[in-house]
Design a protein around this motif. Structure first.
Motif, PDB file in Angstrom:
ATOM      1  N   SER A 220      -0.179  -6.440 -17.293  1.00 16.97           N
ATOM      2  CA  SER A 220      -0.148  -5.273 -18.029  1.00 16.97           C
ATOM      3  C   SER A 220      -1.921  -4.661 -18.361  1.00 16.97           C
ATOM      4  CB  SER A 220       0.518  -5.344 -19.424  1.00 16.97           C
ATOM      5  OG  SER A 220       1.821  -5.572 -19.182  1.00 16.97           O
ATOM      6  N   ALA A 221      -1.969  -3.459 -18.135  1.00 19.09           N
ATOM      7  CA  ALA A 221      -3.492  -3.188 -18.454  1.00 19.09           C
ATOM      8  C   ALA A 221      -3.486  -2.133 -19.184  1.00 19.09           C
ATOM      9  CB  ALA A 221      -4.103  -2.802 -17.160  1.00 19.09           C
ATOM     10  N   ALA A 222      -4.549  -1.406 -19.890  1.00 18.95           N
ATOM     11  CA  ALA A 222      -4.522  -0.562 -20.828  1.00 18.95           C
ATOM     12  C   ALA A 222      -4.076   0.905 -20.163  1.00 18.95           C
ATOM     13  CB  ALA A 222      -6.122  -0.211 -20.979  1.00 18.95           C
ATOM     14  N   ARG A 228      -2.768  -0.077 -10.075  1.00 21.96           N
ATOM     15  CA  ARG A 228      -3.625  -0.689  -9.290  1.00 21.96           C
ATOM     16  C   ARG A 228      -3.090  -2.079  -8.865  1.00 21.96           C
ATOM     17  NH1 ARG A 228      -8.890  -0.549 -13.682  1.00 21.96           N
ATOM     18  NH2 ARG A 228      -9.088   1.579 -13.659  1.00 21.96           N
ATOM     19  N   THR A 229      -2.005  -1.892  -8.002  1.00 19.13           N
ATOM     20  CA  THR A 229      -1.242  -2.998  -7.431  1.00 19.13           C
ATOM     21  C   THR A 229      -1.363  -2.917  -5.913  1.00 19.13           C
ATOM     22  OG1 THR A 229       0.837  -1.547  -7.240  1.00 19.13           O
ATOM     23  CG2 THR A 229       0.536  -2.905  -9.569  1.00 19.13           C
ATOM     24  N   LEU A 230      -0.881  -3.861  -5.304  1.00 22.78           N
ATOM     25  CA  LEU A 230      -0.780  -4.060  -3.751  1.00 22.78           C
ATOM     26  C   LEU A 230       0.088  -5.304  -3.715  1.00 22.78           C
ATOM     27  CD1 LEU A 230      -4.798  -4.414  -2.620  1.00 22.78           C
ATOM     28  CD2 LEU A 230      -2.868  -2.561  -2.271  1.00 22.78           C
ATOM     29  N   ILE A 231       0.934  -4.925  -2.479  1.00 20.52           N
ATOM     30  CA  ILE A 231       2.097  -5.764  -2.165  1.00 20.52           C
ATOM     31  C   ILE A 231       1.807  -6.267  -0.822  1.00 20.52           C
ATOM     32  CG2 ILE A 231       4.502  -5.734  -1.135  1.00 20.52           C
ATOM     33  CD1 ILE A 231       5.104  -3.122  -2.570  1.00 20.52           C
ATOM     34  N   TYR A 232       1.563  -7.725  -0.906  1.00 26.29           N
ATOM     35  CA  TYR A 232       1.171  -8.605   0.254  1.00 26.29           C
ATOM     36  C   TYR A 232       2.423  -9.025   0.990  1.00 26.29           C
ATOM     37  CZ  TYR A 232      -3.296  -8.355  -1.803  1.00 26.29           C
ATOM     38  OH  TYR A 232      -4.365  -7.750  -2.264  1.00 26.29           O
ATOM     39  N   LEU A 233       2.390  -8.911   2.258  1.00 30.79           N
ATOM     40  CA  LEU A 233       3.710  -9.171   2.745  1.00 30.79           C
ATOM     41  C   LEU A 233       3.604  -9.718   4.485  1.00 30.79           C
ATOM     42  CD1 LEU A 233       7.015  -9.187   3.084  1.00 30.79           C
ATOM     43  CD2 LEU A 233       6.819  -6.813   3.832  1.00 30.79           C
ATOM     44  N   PRO A 234       3.907 -10.819   4.598  1.00 30.25           N
ATOM     45  CA  PRO A 234       3.931 -11.288   6.273  1.00 30.25           C
ATOM     46  C   PRO A 234       4.861 -10.580   6.773  1.00 30.25           C
ATOM     47  CG  PRO A 234       3.820 -13.371   4.831  1.00 30.25           C
ATOM     48  CD  PRO A 234       4.209 -11.976   3.837  1.00 30.25           C
ATOM     49  N   VAL A 235       4.348  -9.996   8.125  1.00 30.29           N
ATOM     50  CA  VAL A 235       5.196  -9.163   8.931  1.00 30.29           C
ATOM     51  C   VAL A 235       6.700  -9.955   9.473  1.00 30.29           C
ATOM     52  CG1 VAL A 235       5.548  -8.049  11.351  1.00 30.29           C
ATOM     53  CG2 VAL A 235       3.313  -7.900  10.027  1.00 30.29           C
ATOM     54  N   MET A 236       7.487  -9.276   9.249  1.00 32.61           N
ATOM     55  CA  MET A 236       9.165  -9.835   9.240  1.00 32.61           C
ATOM     56  C   MET A 236       9.281 -11.022   8.360  1.00 32.61           C
ATOM     57  SD  MET A 236      10.155  -7.776  11.647  1.00 32.61           S
ATOM     58  CE  MET A 236      11.688  -8.584  12.499  1.00 32.61           C
ATOM     59  N   SER A 237       8.492 -11.072   7.263  1.00 29.77           N
ATOM     60  CA  SER A 237       8.882 -12.188   6.207  1.00 29.77           C
ATOM     61  C   SER A 237      10.041 -11.838   5.480  1.00 29.77           C
ATOM     62  CB  SER A 237       7.414 -12.494   5.529  1.00 29.77           C
ATOM     63  OG  SER A 237       7.823 -13.423   4.460  1.00 29.77           O
ATOM     64  N   ARG A 238      10.664 -12.739   4.663  1.00 32.05           N
ATOM     65  CA  ARG A 238      11.580 -12.478   3.970  1.00 32.05           C
ATOM     66  C   ARG A 238      11.062 -12.793   2.318  1.00 32.05           C
ATOM     67  NH1 ARG A 238      17.342 -15.002   6.240  1.00 32.05           N
ATOM     68  NH2 ARG A 238      17.330 -13.779   8.094  1.00 32.05           N
ATOM     69  N   GLU A 239       9.804 -12.894   2.213  1.00 31.31           N
ATOM     70  CA  GLU A 239       9.266 -13.183   0.984  1.00 31.31           C
ATOM     71  C   GLU A 239       8.002 -12.360   0.844  1.00 31.31           C
ATOM     72  OE1 GLU A 239       9.200 -16.968  -1.137  1.00 31.31           O
ATOM     73  OE2 GLU A 239      10.798 -17.489   0.477  1.00 31.31           O
ATOM     74  N   GLY A 240       7.619 -11.768  -0.431  1.00 33.79           N
ATOM     75  CA  GLY A 240       6.478 -11.115  -0.404  1.00 33.79           C
ATOM     76  C   GLY A 240       6.053 -11.313  -2.200  1.00 33.79           C
ATOM     77  N   VAL A 241       4.799 -10.733  -2.372  1.00 37.63           N
ATOM     78  CA  VAL A 241       4.186 -10.762  -3.624  1.00 37.63           C
ATOM     79  C   VAL A 241       3.738  -9.651  -3.957  1.00 37.63           C
ATOM     80  CG1 VAL A 241       2.081 -11.983  -2.950  1.00 37.63           C
ATOM     81  CG2 VAL A 241       2.905 -12.160  -5.354  1.00 37.63           C
ATOM     82  N   ARG A 243       0.724  -7.924  -6.812  1.00 39.34           N
ATOM     83  CA  ARG A 243      -0.458  -8.101  -7.546  1.00 39.34           C
ATOM     84  C   ARG A 243      -1.057  -7.033  -7.949  1.00 39.34           C
ATOM     85  NH1 ARG A 243      -1.431 -11.903  -3.120  1.00 39.34           N
ATOM     86  NH2 ARG A 243      -0.735 -14.198  -3.658  1.00 39.34           N
ATOM     87  N   GLY A 244      -1.962  -7.217  -9.054  1.00 41.62           N
ATOM     88  CA  GLY A 244      -2.560  -6.179  -9.635  1.00 41.62           C
ATOM     89  C   GLY A 244      -2.237  -5.835 -11.122  1.00 41.62           C
ATOM     90  N   THR A 245      -2.429  -4.517 -11.625  1.00 42.73           N
ATOM     91  CA  THR A 245      -2.006  -4.126 -12.783  1.00 42.73           C
ATOM     92  C   THR A 245      -1.365  -2.914 -12.830  1.00 42.73           C
ATOM     93  OG1 THR A 245      -4.188  -2.876 -13.516  1.00 42.73           O
ATOM     94  CG2 THR A 245      -4.064  -5.598 -13.818  1.00 42.73           C
ATOM     95  N   ILE A 246      -0.760  -2.670 -14.113  1.00 42.37           N
ATOM     96  CA  ILE A 246      -0.143  -1.155 -14.198  1.00 42.37           C
ATOM     97  C   ILE A 246      -0.220  -1.068 -15.747  1.00 42.37           C
ATOM     98  CG2 ILE A 246       1.869  -1.369 -12.442  1.00 42.37           C
ATOM     99  CD1 ILE A 246       3.964  -1.794 -14.543  1.00 42.37           C
ATOM    100  N   PRO A 247      -0.082   0.123 -16.081  1.00 35.92           N
ATOM    101  CA  PRO A 247      -0.443   0.317 -17.522  1.00 35.92           C
ATOM    102  C   PRO A 247       0.603  -0.326 -18.600  1.00 35.92           C
ATOM    103  CG  PRO A 247      -0.753   2.489 -16.370  1.00 35.92           C
ATOM    104  CD  PRO A 247       0.076   1.401 -15.558  1.00 35.92           C
ATOM    105  N   VAL A 248       0.191  -0.447 -19.462  1.00 43.47           N
ATOM    106  CA  VAL A 248       1.361  -1.111 -20.836  1.00 43.47           C
ATOM    107  C   VAL A 248       2.297  -0.116 -21.164  1.00 43.47           C
ATOM    108  CG1 VAL A 248      -0.540  -2.861 -21.823  1.00 43.47           C
ATOM    109  CG2 VAL A 248      -0.452  -0.468 -22.597  1.00 43.47           C
ATOM    110  N   GLN A 252       9.949   1.818 -16.128  1.00 42.63           N
ATOM    111  CA  GLN A 252      10.353   1.886 -14.710  1.00 42.63           C
ATOM    112  C   GLN A 252       9.140   2.739 -13.980  1.00 42.63           C
ATOM    113  OE1 GLN A 252      14.190   4.024 -13.942  1.00 42.63           O
ATOM    114  NE2 GLN A 252      15.128   2.007 -13.896  1.00 42.63           N
ATOM    115  N   PHE A 253       8.025   1.893 -13.707  1.00 46.03           N
ATOM    116  CA  PHE A 253       6.912   2.224 -12.918  1.00 46.03           C
ATOM    117  C   PHE A 253       7.243   1.976 -11.518  1.00 46.03           C
ATOM    118  CE2 PHE A 253       2.444   1.990 -11.430  1.00 46.03           C
ATOM    119  CZ  PHE A 253       1.978   3.144 -12.347  1.00 46.03           C
ATOM    120  N   LYS A 254       6.923   3.180 -10.675  1.00 50.43           N
ATOM    121  CA  LYS A 254       7.304   3.047  -9.535  1.00 50.43           C
ATOM    122  C   LYS A 254       6.091   2.737  -8.606  1.00 50.43           C
ATOM    123  CE  LYS A 254       8.530   6.694  -7.094  1.00 50.43           C
ATOM    124  NZ  LYS A 254       9.459   7.897  -6.818  1.00 50.43           N
ATOM    125  N   VAL A 255       6.301   1.683  -7.681  1.00 53.92           N
ATOM    126  CA  VAL A 255       5.330   1.475  -6.443  1.00 53.92           C
ATOM    127  C   VAL A 255       6.055   1.217  -5.284  1.00 53.92           C
ATOM    128  CG1 VAL A 255       3.725  -0.291  -5.848  1.00 53.92           C
ATOM    129  CG2 VAL A 255       4.007  -0.008  -8.283  1.00 53.92           C
TER     130      VAL A 255
END
Length: 458
Positions: A220-222, A228-241, A243-248, A252-255
């Motif tokens: 959480s950020a101010a 300020r998020t990014l999704i990191y995903l290897p191609v054709m992978s079944r797991e992702g992460v 990272r980053g921030t969204i406001p406090v 239901q903040f949509k990315v």
């Protein structure tokens, strides 16, 4: 001197004088821009031509290869119009293959990037699934044994070379497959805490994702800091992460992210619909590098026309559409639907129109790759060619309006560009391209300074 000849000579002098005035004004504006602190380590390229005569009005570094960002979509769109035709439509076929008592639903994908898209009522996820399920039910096939996707002609590499790691997991970095679904996009719903630094929880995804998990490392950020998020995903992978921030205080903040395997997402979505009618057991779908075998075609999904696709392609700068169109052009020319083969097709076409291949060093169809290098002279040559074609009204209508001008914008890290058309108060229509690479500071600041140059065309 005869009156008519004298009048014609006067008009010619006025036109020549007007062009000289515009050229001089552009020169002064460009000098001012280049002396700006944001341009200390930057390169600026400009090309302006009279759209009626094709004559250059102003040039500056116009033969230097520049990263074009999304202004490259103009090249892809114009090439698609020329090679596919404005009435071109994608056609995805569904056939029944009988093998004794077992029936297989066989899918022949076409690379359609609009399948399941929300931009047209007819292509929506619900509408597409319902039409296919109804067609299967009405075919009298009874229970199906499985679903198979016949993927012949489509390169396994969905992501063009040169795309960055930070782009590929996010919605704007969706690769083009033989079978695309919902623009290969999904939404992540995030729930943030009430204090800065609190962990952010995943509240779900829309739609439900099959065989894929996403881990949140978001904090959480101010308030007011935005996404300020990014999704990191290897191609054709079944797991992702993510990272980053969204406001406090968000519930239901949509990315939006890029589906790791849209073919699997589609077949599982369709399987669920068919299982609800007892037409399909819980069997996985198979993807085969083969052409569609003989069978009874029970349904065909037909996309909107190319005119309509390119409208949204440029209006919303949808990178997936550019990559899909690029590969489609290669397939239509009898090549594999790969980025590499498609780039050759595009460069060969424009070489035949007089544009040197060295001025079109392209790596993808959308401009997302920072490896692209295109000259402003080549971009204006494409615009001038388009102006003479029957499909020009469609391309022109697809261009957004910025600064009161019809033009495509482009933005990636350190790159900003605009290319399009504008009709001045004098009645002269200009085709133009302006690209800046490696500027510093805020994009909003450099944009206003670029507008100051383009205002000389008004």
């Amino acid at each position: 001197m005869k009156p008519f000849f004298a009048l014609s000579l006067c008009l010619l002098c006025v036109i020549t004088s007007g062009a000289q005035n515009v050229s001089a004004a552009l020169q002064k504006a460009v000098q001012k821009l280049e002396s700006d602190p944001q341009m200390q380590q930057a390169m600026l390229s400009v090309y302006v031509a009279d759209a009626a005569t094709g004559k250059a009005v102003f040039t500056h570094n116009s033969s230097v290869g520049m990263a074009p960002a999304s202004t490259q979509k103009l090249i892809t769109g114009a090439t698609a119009y020329a090679l596919l035709g404005r009435d071109f439509r994608y056609r995805t076929q569904f056939a029944l293959i009988k093998n004794g008592a077992a029936n297989t639903l066989a899918i022949q994908p076409s690379g359609d990037p609009t399948l399941g898209s929300w931009r047209w009522k007819s292509t929506s996820e619900a509408a597409v699934v319902q039409r296919i399920a109804t067609a299967v039910r009405n075919s009298g096939a009874g229970q199906l044994a499985n679903i198979m996707v016949y993927h012949k002609g489509w390169n396994e590499e969905a992501i063009p070379g040169g795309w960055t790691w930070e782009d590929m997991g996010n919605y704007y970095g969706a690769g083009a497959y033989g079978l695309n679904w919902r623009e290969n996009q999904y939404d992540v719903l995030l729930r943030s805490g009430n204090a800065v630094g609190d962990a952010v929880q995943l509240a779900g995804t829309v739609p439900k994702l099959y065989d894929f998990s996403l881990q949140s490392q978001v904090r959480s950020a101010a308030k007011g800091t935005g996404d300020r998020t990014l999704i990191y995903l290897p191609v054709m992978s079944r797991e992702g992460v993510i990272r980053g921030t969204i406001p406090v205080g968000e519930r239901q903040f949509k990315v939006s992210g890029a589906m790791p395997n849209p073919m699997h997402q589609f077949t599982e979505t369709l399987s669920d619909a068919l299982r609800n009618t007892a037409q399909l057991p819980a069997e996985p779908a198979l993807v085969l590098e083969e052409g569609l075998p003989e069978g009874t075609v029970v349904h065909e999904e037909v996309s909107p026309s190319l005119d309509s696709i390119i409208y949204w392609f440029n209006q919303k700068s949808i990178n997936l559409y550019g990559e899909a169109l690029l590969k489609t052009m290669a397939l239509q020319k009898g090549k594999r639907a790969s980025t590499e083969d498609a780039v050759t097709v595009v460069k060969d076409f424009w070489k035949a129109q007089g544009i040197p291949q060295t001025e079109l060093n392209i790596a993808d169809g959308s401009g997302l790759s920072p490896a692209n290098r295109v000259t402003t002279r080549a971009q204006v040559a494409v615009l001038l060619y388009a102006k003479k074609q029957a499909w020009y009204p469609g391309l022109f209508a697809s261009l957004p309006v910025y600064n009161g001008m019809k033009m495509k914008s482009g933005t990636i890290g350190g790159v900003k560009g605009f290319a399009g058309y504008h009709t001045a108060k004098s009645g002269t229509t200009y085709a133009f391209s302006i690209l800046i690479n490696n500027y510093n500071g805020a994009a909003s600041g450099i944009v206003q300074k670029m507008y100051a140059v383009l205002n000389e065309l008004k």
